[in-house]
Motif scaffolding. Structure first.
Motif, PDB file in Angstrom:
ATOM      1  N   GLY A  22       0.874  -1.164   0.000  1.00  0.00           N
ATOM      2  CA  GLY A  22       0.000   0.000   0.000  1.00  0.00           C
ATOM      3  C   GLY A  22       0.911   1.214   0.000  1.00  0.00           C
ATOM      4  N   SER A  23       0.789   2.068  -1.005  1.00  0.00           N
ATOM      5  CA  SER A  23       1.763   3.141  -1.171  1.00  0.00           C
ATOM      6  C   SER A  23       1.138   4.316  -1.906  1.00  0.00           C
ATOM      7  N   GLY A  26       5.281   6.017  -3.125  1.00  0.00           N
ATOM      8  CA  GLY A  26       6.279   5.133  -3.723  1.00  0.00           C
ATOM      9  C   GLY A  26       7.255   4.444  -2.796  1.00  0.00           C
ATOM     10  N   THR A  27       7.307   4.850  -1.520  1.00  0.00           N
ATOM     11  CA  THR A  27       8.291   4.225  -0.622  1.00  0.00           C
ATOM     12  C   THR A  27       7.991   2.740  -0.440  1.00  0.00           C
ATOM     13  N   GLU A  29       6.136   0.827  -2.158  1.00  0.00           N
ATOM     14  CA  GLU A  29       6.230   0.110  -3.443  1.00  0.00           C
ATOM     15  C   GLU A  29       7.686  -0.250  -3.737  1.00  0.00           C
ATOM     16  N   SER A  71       0.600   4.543   6.337  1.00  0.00           N
ATOM     17  CA  SER A  71      -0.638   5.152   6.844  1.00  0.00           C
ATOM     18  C   SER A  71      -0.616   6.633   6.481  1.00  0.00           C
ATOM     19  N   TYR A  72      -1.775   7.181   6.248  1.00  0.00           N
ATOM     20  CA  TYR A  72      -1.923   8.627   6.020  1.00  0.00           C
ATOM     21  C   TYR A  72      -3.037   9.138   6.917  1.00  0.00           C
ATOM     22  N   GLU A  73      -2.652   9.943   7.920  1.00  0.00           N
ATOM     23  CA  GLU A  73      -3.610  10.405   8.933  1.00  0.00           C
ATOM     24  C   GLU A  73      -4.372   9.206   9.509  1.00  0.00           C
ATOM     25  N   CYS A 105       5.826   1.341   6.991  1.00  0.00           N
ATOM     26  CA  CYS A 105       6.551   2.614   6.879  1.00  0.00           C
ATOM     27  C   CYS A 105       5.685   3.687   7.512  1.00  0.00           C
ATOM     28  N   HIS A 107       5.821   7.721   9.978  1.00  0.00           N
ATOM     29  CA  HIS A 107       6.561   8.930  10.370  1.00  0.00           C
ATOM     30  C   HIS A 107       6.056   9.335  11.749  1.00  0.00           C
ATOM     31  N   THR A 113      -1.233   8.269  15.333  1.00  0.00           N
ATOM     32  CA  THR A 113      -1.566   7.233  14.346  1.00  0.00           C
ATOM     33  C   THR A 113      -0.302   6.645  13.727  1.00  0.00           C
ATOM     34  N   GLN A 115       2.172   4.294  12.420  1.00  0.00           N
ATOM     35  CA  GLN A 115       2.099   2.892  11.957  1.00  0.00           C
ATOM     36  C   GLN A 115       0.702   2.290  12.125  1.00  0.00           C
ATOM     37  N   ILE A 146      14.841   5.212   5.655  1.00  0.00           N
ATOM     38  CA  ILE A 146      13.942   4.070   5.753  1.00  0.00           C
ATOM     39  C   ILE A 146      14.621   2.781   5.303  1.00  0.00           C
TER      40      ILE A 146
HETATM   41  N1  FMN Z   1       2.853   7.895   9.088  1.00  0.00           N
HETATM   42  C1  FMN Z   1       2.258   7.252  10.147  1.00  0.00           C
HETATM   43  O1  FMN Z   1       2.886   6.394  10.750  1.00  0.00           O
HETATM   44  N2  FMN Z   1       0.970   7.540  10.532  1.00  0.00           N
HETATM   45  C2  FMN Z   1       0.235   8.508   9.918  1.00  0.00           C
HETATM   46  O2  FMN Z   1      -0.917   8.720  10.302  1.00  0.00           O
HETATM   47  C3  FMN Z   1       0.826   9.226   8.835  1.00  0.00           C
HETATM   48  N3  FMN Z   1       0.137  10.206   8.203  1.00  0.00           N
HETATM   49  C4  FMN Z   1       0.735  10.897   7.184  1.00  0.00           C
HETATM   50  C5  FMN Z   1       0.048  11.950   6.553  1.00  0.00           C
HETATM   51  C6  FMN Z   1       0.632  12.668   5.520  1.00  0.00           C
HETATM   52  C7  FMN Z   1      -0.122  13.798   4.878  1.00  0.00           C
HETATM   53  C8  FMN Z   1       1.949  12.347   5.101  1.00  0.00           C
HETATM   54  C9  FMN Z   1       2.610  13.094   3.975  1.00  0.00           C
HETATM   55  C10 FMN Z   1       2.635  11.307   5.700  1.00  0.00           C
HETATM   56  C11 FMN Z   1       2.052  10.565   6.752  1.00  0.00           C
HETATM   57  N4  FMN Z   1       2.740   9.532   7.383  1.00  0.00           N
HETATM   58  C12 FMN Z   1       2.162   8.877   8.440  1.00  0.00           C
HETATM   59  C13 FMN Z   1       4.075   9.116   6.918  1.00  0.00           C
HETATM   60  C14 FMN Z   1       4.004   8.165   5.721  1.00  0.00           C
HETATM   61  O3  FMN Z   1       3.202   7.041   5.990  1.00  0.00           O
HETATM   62  C15 FMN Z   1       5.419   7.696   5.375  1.00  0.00           C
HETATM   63  O4  FMN Z   1       6.136   8.801   4.863  1.00  0.00           O
HETATM   64  C16 FMN Z   1       5.490   6.530   4.421  1.00  0.00           C
HETATM   65  O5  FMN Z   1       6.836   6.168   4.235  1.00  0.00           O
HETATM   66  C17 FMN Z   1       4.858   6.845   3.070  1.00  0.00           C
HETATM   67  O6  FMN Z   1       4.864   5.683   2.284  1.00  0.00           O
HETATM   68  P1  FMN Z   1       4.556   5.704   0.715  1.00  0.00           P
HETATM   69  O7  FMN Z   1       5.639   6.556   0.066  1.00  0.00           O
HETATM   70  O8  FMN Z   1       4.689   4.282   0.285  1.00  0.00           O
HETATM   71  O9  FMN Z   1       3.194   6.273   0.489  1.00  0.00           O
END
Ligand code: FMN
Length: 186
Positions: A22-23, A26-27, A29, A71-73, A105, A107, A113, A115, A146
């Motif tokens: 789930g990406s 791109g990280t 992926e 995860s995103y938010e 992955c 932040h 939230t 992970q 990472i």
């Molecule tokens: N990381 C978390 O652990 N929990 C979160 O809720 C979370 N929310 C995020 C919201 C935004 C808008 C952004 C830009 C990043 C968030 N992150 C969060 C960090 C991303 O999950 C992390 O950078 C991850 O490596 C992204 O993977 P991807 O490039 O495969 O999409």
């Protein structure tokens, strides 16, 4: 092709694994593709690398599954939301015979939230009857690298457990002529 070309054909061998990610950016992926390209070194072959949503209601039970997701938010990535909702809706042991490993992955700035989605999948898949192959791995993007955290998990936790469980050996121990990609060399 000249004489003997057929003899040079090498088909990749190794036990099949499925890599799902789930990406959004791109990280995950990239890490999923990394597992796939490293698989051959450990006696495995990535039969498929695809988005998590492709596996909704359709998780293989005859080969191990590796999931790399973010995860995103606190929500899943755009290409994992159907999968996550499907898992949320399961109530019994629907994932009996599914063997899986999760790498997350995240932040740490998103502290509440952090992970969230990898942790949810790692826990919920076991609760629904799945068999966790290794403790979940994690990387924190706040640390800036990472790949180092990922490689440590991959080399020290994931592949050793996979080899133990499925009885494979390293490429150097007998699979040295195989490539790690699903290609035929002629
Ligand atoms: N990381 C978390 O652990 N929990 C979160 O809720 C979370 N929310 C995020 C919201 C935004 C808008 C952004 C830009 C990043 C968030 N992150 C969060 C960090 C991303 O999950 C992390 O950078 C991850 O490596 C992204 O993977 P991807 O490039 O495969 O999409």
């Amino acid at each position: 092709p000249g004489p003997g070309a057929a003899d040079k054909k090498k088909t990749v061998q190794g036990k099949p694994i499925v890599v799902l990610y789930g990406s959004n950016t791109g990280t995950c992926e990239a890490l999923a593709n990394r597992i796939a390209s490293d698989a051959g070194d450990h006696g495995f072959k990535a039969e498929l690398v695809d988005i998590l949503d492709s596996a909704k209601e359709n998780l293989p039970t005859d080969k191990p599954i590796v999931i790399v997701t973010a995860s995103y938010e606190g929500q899943p990535t755009d290409n994992a939301s159907h999968f996550v909702n499907w898992i949320k809706g399961l109530k019994e042991s629907e994932l009996a015979n599914v063997s899986y490993a999760v790498f997350g992955c995240g932040h740490r700035d998103w502290a509440k939230t952090f992970q969230e989605i990898p942790k949810f999948l790692d826990t919920a898949m076991e609760a629904r009857g799945g068999s966790r192959i290794v403790p979940m791995g994690t990387a924190d993007a706040a640390k800036g690298d990472i790949f180092t955290e990922f490689e440590t998990w991959e080399d020290q936790v994931f592949w050793p457990a996979m080899k133990e469980r499925y009885g494979t050996s390293d490429a150097a121990e007998g699979l040295s002529f195989e490539t790690s990609l699903g290609v035929e060399i002629s």
